[in-house]
Scaffold this active site. Structure first.
Site, PDB file in Angstrom:
ATOM      1  N   GLU A  49      42.117  43.426  66.186  1.00 38.75           N
ATOM      2  CA  GLU A  49      41.854  44.729  65.300  1.00 38.75           C
ATOM      3  C   GLU A  49      41.267  45.567  66.441  1.00 38.75           C
ATOM      4  OE1 GLU A  49      38.034  45.972  63.603  1.00 38.75           O
ATOM      5  OE2 GLU A  49      38.466  44.060  62.905  1.00 38.75           O
ATOM      6  N   HIS A  50      40.642  45.327  67.138  1.00 33.26           N
ATOM      7  CA  HIS A  50      39.698  46.156  68.112  1.00 33.26           C
ATOM      8  C   HIS A  50      40.498  46.697  69.054  1.00 33.26           C
ATOM      9  CE1 HIS A  50      35.238  45.604  68.224  1.00 33.26           C
ATOM     10  NE2 HIS A  50      35.732  44.800  67.016  1.00 33.26           N
TER      11      HIS A  50
END
Length: 415
Positions: A49-50
């Site tokens: 996600e990052h």
């Protein structure tokens, strides 16, 4: 009205057109979160996600950041136990540009090793940040203990040990295996055209993969978690096994939580804070998942008032299980829950979150009228019977962060 398209590859496009809005919110929902991860890859979903924001085959991380700001919109993402969501809110005139950027990030991220090394440090700082919040520690660590031994009990962020070996290929391989079209929902709410939807469909038609992710059932176990921390207050989280997010009792559970600790007029707020001055903050919350759930009570207070407050909380729960909600309580809390729900519909972001999560996790989106009717159909007896099932002290779990007493003291209080 909600409209669903299913692309040939299995991606679901769920939409809600609102003609009197100038904004539109888009979310890419993936049926993958921390409970799907192998133990040795704990935290990989959150790490991905990052890294989604760190560059694609044709855009650098800086290019992405500039493009988002240039759109004048908002873009972000989050990882949960059972899903990951990448979302954006823009003006309707910029929907195609915004969703093209979001799709490029989702489908073509590079995960360059040099970027990964830098972002690993960011995630480790995020883990440390949560450790500095005793409220989060009490709530999260108790959840981990209640589902210890199952994937649901592992932390979303992972640990330093599981994050350290991850490479660019680790993330690419995980996405190929766990980001599946049939587990993907693109949710759109706000003002858009049919041409916009055709454009979105074309973007996500290239997604490849087969099958669906499958959860391993999690079993609740009563737990006690104590953590010494040099802080002024003790932070307590008291939890009981609740209901799942697909349970027919979920509406009664939300009303039960609201009656007990949902606002300033709630039983626990009035009893523990207003009438006895034992704490500043006290509230209840539910944590529903696909196959299980918790109902929890949080409070922060001084060590000298902790025992009296905990005893008072338990007596309030016992009294509730004897007599149930008063008519005015149920009426008031029902209106509070319904009003909060309706007010949230004034924001396209909230609407997108609702339809995306519902379609992904429940396989359907209920009309708002049906949800309101479900709350209206809950009776006082429904809530009383649910409370009697939930508030079984033999199944209670407790976390105390601060200057806790001995384990025996808390076990005696919970008897």
């Amino acid at each position: 009205m909600y409209v669903k398209r299913i692309l040939p590859n299995g991606v679901r496009l769920i939409t809600e057109r609102i003609d009197n809005m100038r904004t539109v919110s888009v979310g890419i929902w993936v049926g993958n979160g921390s409970r799907y991860e192998p133990a040795e890859l704990g935290g990989v979903s959150h790490f991905i996600e990052h890294m989604i924001f760190k560059g694609t085959e044709k855009r650098s991380a800086r290019h992405i950041a500039i493009a988002i700001d240039a759109l004048g919109g908002q873009a972000n993402a989050f990882t949960d136990k059972e899903c990951t969501c990448y979302y954006m809110k823009v003006l309707d005139s910029r929907l195609k540009n915004g969703v093209a950027l979001l799709a490029d990030m989702f489908l073509h991220s590079r995960f360059a090793q040099e970027d990964l090394e830098l972002e690993r440090g960011v995630v480790l700082e995020e883990i440390d940040m949560y450790e500095d919040s005793p409220e989060d520690v009490a709530i999260d660590k108790l959840f981990e203990r209640c589902y210890d031994g199952s994937a649901l009990g592992r932390p979303i962020l992972g640990t330093a040990e599981t994050l350290e070996p991850m490479t660019s290929e680790t993330l690419h391989k995980y996405m190929r295996e766990y980001y599946r079209p049939q587990d993907t929902v693109v949710a759109v709410s706000g003002h858009f055209t049919d041409d916009d939807l055709d454009f979105i469909e074309e973007l996500f038609s290239e997604m490849q993969g087969e099958g669906k992710n499958v959860i391993t059932p999690a079993a609740y176990q009563p737990s006690l978690f104590l953590r010494d921390k040099e802080i002024e207050q003790n932070h307590l989280c008291l939890s009981f096994p609740g209901v799942s997010l697909v349970s027919e009792d979920r509406f009664a559970m939300n009303l039960l939580s609201s009656i007990l600790g949902g606002g300033m007029s709630s039983r626990l707020f009035q009893s523990v804070r207003e009438q006895n001055g034992l704490c500043y903050s006290i509230y209840t919350f539910t944590t529903p998942h696909l196959d299980t759930g918790l109902l929890s009570i949080y409070t922060g207070l001084g060590q000298e008032t902790e025992r009296k407050a905990l005893d008072l909380i338990l007596r309030e729960l016992d009294e509730f299980c004897q007599n149930g909600p008063a008519p005015d309580e149920l009426s008031r809390c029902r209106e509070q829950v319904k009003t909060t729900l309706l007010m949230g519909l004034e924001n396209t972001g909230n609407r997108m979150m609702t339809i995306g999560r519902s379609e992904l996790l429940r396989g359907e989106v209920s009309k708002i009228e049906e949800v309101l009717d479900s709350y209206d159909s809950v009776t006082a007896d429904d809530i009383l019977n649910l409370a009697r099932r939930v508030f079984d002290r033999s199944k209670a779990s407790l976390a105390v962060v601060g200057q806790p007493d001995s384990e025996d003291t808390y076990r005696e209080l919970l008897r």
